[in-house]
Design an enzyme around this catalytic site. Structure first.
Site, short mmCIF file in Angstrom:
data_model
loop_
_atom_site.label_atom_id
_atom_site.label_comp_id
_atom_site.label_asym_id
_atom_site.label_seq_id
_atom_site.Cartn_x
_atom_site.Cartn_y
_atom_site.Cartn_z
N ALA A 44 0.84 -1.39 0.10
CA ALA A 44 0.05 0.03 0.07
C ALA A 44 0.85 1.26 -0.04
CB ALA A 44 -0.79 -0.03 1.07
N ASN A 45 1.92 1.18 0.69
CA ASN A 45 2.88 2.42 0.98
C ASN A 45 3.26 2.77 -0.44
OD1 ASN A 45 2.40 2.53 3.56
ND2 ASN A 45 4.17 1.84 4.03
N GLU A 141 5.89 -9.20 1.75
CA GLU A 141 4.99 -9.27 2.73
C GLU A 141 3.64 -10.05 2.47
OE1 GLU A 141 5.92 -5.46 5.73
OE2 GLU A 141 4.47 -5.00 4.42
N THR A 213 19.71 0.70 -1.12
CA THR A 213 19.78 1.66 -0.52
C THR A 213 20.48 1.77 0.59
OG1 THR A 213 17.60 0.58 0.46
CG2 THR A 213 17.38 1.73 -1.30
N GLY A 218 22.79 7.58 0.30
CA GLY A 218 21.96 7.40 -1.14
C GLY A 218 22.01 5.88 -1.65
N ASP A 244 10.05 2.58 1.03
CA ASP A 244 8.88 2.45 0.06
C ASP A 244 8.23 3.47 -0.90
OD1 ASP A 244 8.27 -0.01 1.38
OD2 ASP A 244 7.03 0.93 2.96
#
Length: 297
Positions: A44-45, A141, A213, A218, A244
């Site tokens: 969702a994010n 997830e 990441t 950076g 996200d």
């Protein structure tokens, strides 16, 4: 220019957030500063992040038939995410994430709930959505078998796949070799490259797919040679949604035809802006905000 068409297949959670100056030790009770319920879940994010940046986003996932489920679907629709393919599962709770915020960092416990019902059969049923996407965005997830099914369907229709390998777990060789991009952090990359089933050539191939990441430093690329794409300095308030935000932005920028370096620079700006506000989705910037922010550098 047409909007990028992005399909996100992943989790939908309600984040139960506690803010505290002191993280309790085992057996200890402390008094917290505040408590919030905030829409979350990596799927969702990432969908909201991409939609805020102007993409046409469809989210495939599941919620429970409880208060959180209805609230999350309404919220996603308000963020202009297509919720037509979010299934409500009877007699099941919506996924939750219990998040503790302290000193600008976070610790998280996820209870998947209805996210476990995003099965390979559900993914296969929505093959037509995958086929007409510019990019498919995945995380870990939901059941791993469903992530593999989505990757195989995307490959069948020549649709690029971004896999955010979090929360990290042992991944099948077929999956890591099929996806087009992976966005691990440094710890996740180390686990990905420690797979004893992979040959030296395969490990090299996987490393080249990695966009690693590194928070405020950076991201690191390995396309032809090791390269660092620096981040933007900001004062962090809540880092919960940074990864996200980065993934949603990466999907949008690559869908627009940016080079990988340009896409990472843009996604770094989005990730940086996202940590300046409280809440994973609340901090996600609009395209206008990102362009204004980047023009100052």
């Amino acid at each position: 220019m047409k909007k990028p068409r992005i399909t996100v297949i992943g989790s939908i959670n309600m984040d139960l957030v506690t803010k505290t100056s002191t993280v309790p030790k085992v057996g200890e009770t402390v008094i917290g500063e505040s408590y919030f319920t905030i829409p979350g879940g990596k799927g969702a994010n990432q969908a909201v992040a991409a939609a805020r940046l102007g993409a046409e986003v469809t989210l495939i996932g599941c919620v429970g038939d409880d208060t959180f489920g209805g609230e999350l679907k309404r919220h996603l629709a308000q963020q202009e995410v297509n919720t037509d393919y979010i299934k409500t599962i009877s007699d099941t709770s919506t996924g939750i994430a219990a998040i503790t915020l302290s000193e600008g960092d976070n610790s998280i416990i996820v209870v998947p709930g209805a996210n476990n019902f995003v099965t390979p059969e559900v993914v296969k049923h929505h093959e037509h959505l995958i086929a007409k996407s510019d990019i498919v965005l995945l995380q870990l997830e939901i059941p791993l078998s469903s992530v593999l099914e989505a990757t195989e369907l995307a490959q069948k229709h020549n649709v690029p796949v971004i896999l955010n390998p979090a929360p990290i777990q042992n991944l099948p060789k077929d999956l890591v070799l099929q996806v087009d991009y992976m966005t691990p952090n440094e710890h996740e990359q180390e686990m990905l490259l420690s797979n004893s089933e992979l040959s030296a050539a395969e490990l090299s191939q996987i490393k080249e797919k990695c966009i690693v990441t590194q928070g405020s430093k950076g991201v690191k690329l390995y396309q032809t040679e090791e390269q660092l794409i620096p981040s933007y300095p900001v004062e962090a308030v809540d880092s919960t949604g940074a990864g996200d935000s980065f993934n949603g932005a990466l999907a949008v920028s690559l869908s627009k035809g940016m080079s990988l370096q340009e896409a990472c620079q843009f996604a770094n700006a989005v990730g940086a802006l996202s940590v300046t506000k409280l809440g994973a989705q609340a901090g996600m910037p609009t395209l206008e905000e990102v362009e204004k922010f980047m023009s100052a550098y």
